[in-house]
Design a protein around this motif. Structure first.
Motif, PDB file in Angstrom:
ATOM      1  N   THR A   1      -8.847  -0.708   7.386  1.00  0.00           N
ATOM      2  CA  THR A   1     -10.029  -1.567   7.359  1.00  0.00           C
ATOM      3  C   THR A   1     -11.266  -0.801   7.812  1.00  0.00           C
ATOM      4  O   THR A   1     -11.244  -0.117   8.836  1.00  0.00           O
TER       5      THR A   1
ATOM      6  N   THR B   1      -3.200  -8.615   2.075  1.00  0.00           N
ATOM      7  CA  THR B   1      -2.507  -7.808   1.065  1.00  0.00           C
ATOM      8  C   THR B   1      -1.007  -7.741   1.337  1.00  0.00           C
ATOM      9  O   THR B   1      -0.190  -7.887   0.427  1.00  0.00           O
TER      10      THR B   1
ATOM     11  N   ASN C   1      -9.680  -7.150   1.330  1.00  0.00           N
ATOM     12  CA  ASN C   1      -8.602  -7.686   2.144  1.00  0.00           C
ATOM     13  C   ASN C   1      -9.163  -8.796   3.029  1.00  0.00           C
ATOM     14  O   ASN C   1     -10.363  -9.059   3.043  1.00  0.00           O
TER      15      ASN C   1
ATOM     16  N   ASP D   1      -1.739   2.605  -2.478  1.00  0.00           N
ATOM     17  CA  ASP D   1      -2.335   3.789  -1.846  1.00  0.00           C
ATOM     18  C   ASP D   1      -1.541   5.057  -2.140  1.00  0.00           C
ATOM     19  O   ASP D   1      -2.117   6.132  -2.277  1.00  0.00           O
TER      20      ASP D   1
ATOM     21  N   MET E   1       0.815  -1.216   0.000  1.00  0.00           N
ATOM     22  CA  MET E   1       0.000   0.000   0.000  1.00  0.00           C
ATOM     23  C   MET E   1       0.853   1.273   0.000  1.00  0.00           C
ATOM     24  O   MET E   1       0.665   2.158  -0.832  1.00  0.00           O
TER      25      MET E   1
ATOM     26  N   ASP F   1      -2.681  -8.676   7.530  1.00  0.00           N
ATOM     27  CA  ASP F   1      -3.475  -8.401   6.336  1.00  0.00           C
ATOM     28  C   ASP F   1      -3.013  -9.288   5.186  1.00  0.00           C
ATOM     29  O   ASP F   1      -1.806  -9.433   4.943  1.00  0.00           O
TER      30      ASP F   1
ATOM     31  N   TYR G   1     -11.028  -2.039   2.443  1.00  0.00           N
ATOM     32  CA  TYR G   1     -10.231  -0.859   2.798  1.00  0.00           C
ATOM     33  C   TYR G   1     -10.955   0.428   2.401  1.00  0.00           C
ATOM     34  O   TYR G   1     -11.671   0.468   1.384  1.00  0.00           O
TER      35      TYR G   1
ATOM     36  N   LEU H   1      -3.691  -6.797  -6.228  1.00  0.00           N
ATOM     37  CA  LEU H   1      -4.798  -6.617  -5.287  1.00  0.00           C
ATOM     38  C   LEU H   1      -6.138  -6.878  -5.970  1.00  0.00           C
ATOM     39  O   LEU H   1      -6.244  -6.847  -7.196  1.00  0.00           O
TER      40      LEU H   1
ATOM     41  N   GLY I   1      -4.341   1.441   3.717  1.00  0.00           N
ATOM     42  CA  GLY I   1      -4.959   0.135   3.902  1.00  0.00           C
ATOM     43  C   GLY I   1      -5.745   0.058   5.189  1.00  0.00           C
ATOM     44  O   GLY I   1      -5.597  -0.876   5.976  1.00  0.00           O
TER      45      GLY I   1
END
Length: 269
Positions: free
Chosen positions: A113, A203, A131, A71, A58, A201, A229, A265, A111
């Protein structure tokens, strides 16, 4: 004499009234600035301060020293649409909400949640990446569900969805849980043998373990919780709605799909 005193008194009262009126006006303006649009606030600065932790894929620094990630790239593209300069600030994940409300940062884009507790405290965008919380152990470790970890040492990132998952599982509640500052710290504990399992996670786990990584002897053995996410802003922030509009554009024009493919992802929709 009485007339002169009366004129002085009236002048004094008039002056006092004007002072109070100006003070009230100033107070209203101050409150207006304080309670006004969050979008106007960041546009006034010309930048969006983005809180993150080192979390591959991320937000992370690659082998060439380049700060990147799903991200990171998404935030940069979104800021371009908003007409803002992105400024990335590394934070302590455990105090992320404190920093957000103190305006040390303007959002948490790392990332995060989505859950009901966080939605009650922050303004969170629509889901954009899927995720899950997964259990990782050293290759060759006997594992038959979370009951295998009763009495064993289990690590997860402090204040994370991983920690919440550990605390919610009846078997993991009976493990020796050790919170760590970062998810990468959990992997190091697992590799060194000071932890028997980690809850992380998906990911991150997919990116940092397996063949060709520093954790090639670490394997995923269980999926405990599926989640999505989102990006978090201050509660009531109008930036969130603008970012949602941009996310809709990125879903429609293929930008989200291209980023997801690049970083391995799965999109939330």
């Amino acid at each position: 004499m009485r007339k002169l005193k009366m004129k002085k008194l009236m002048s004094l009262l008039l002056a006092l009234t004007m002072v109070l009126a100006l003070a009230a006006c100033g107070s209203r303006e101050a409150n207006k600035t304080q309670d006004g649009s969050d979008l106007d606030y960041v546009k006034g600065k010309g930048k969006l301060i983005i809180g993150y932790t080192n979390y591959e894929p991320m937000n992370y620094t690659d082998e060439n020293g380049v700060f990147t990630g799903f991200d990171t790239e998404l935030a940069m593209l979104t800021c371009e649409k908003l007409g803002l300069e992105p400024e990335f600030v590394e934070i302590n994940w455990d105090t992320k909400e404190v920093e957000l409300n103190a305006k040390s940062i303007d959002c948490i884009w790392n990332g995060l949640t989505i859950d009901d507790e966080r939605k009650a405290k922050m303004e969170i965008t629509k889901p954009y990446v899927k995720n899950a919380q997964v259990v990782l152990v050293k290759e060759g470790t006997a594992y038959n569900g979370t009951e295998s970890l009763i009495g064993k040492t289990v690590v997860a990132e402090q204040g994370s969805a991983g920690e919440n998952t550990v605390k919610a599982d009846d078997n993991l509640k009976q493990a020796n849980f050790v919170p760590k500052t970062l998810q990468t710290d959990c992997l190091m504990e697992l590799k060194s043998g000071t932890a028997d399992a980690a809850v992380l996670d998906l990911t991150l786990a997919k990116t940092m373990t397996g063949e060709g990584t520093s954790y090639n002897d670490i394997v995923i053995v269980d999926y405990l919780a599926e989640e999505d996410y989102g990006v978090a802003f201050r509660k009531g922030s109008d930036i969130c709605a603008e970012v949602n509009k941009i996310f809709d554009e990125f879903f429609e024009d293929g930008t989200m799909a291209a980023l997801a493919e690049k970083y391995g992802l799965e999109l939330a929709k």
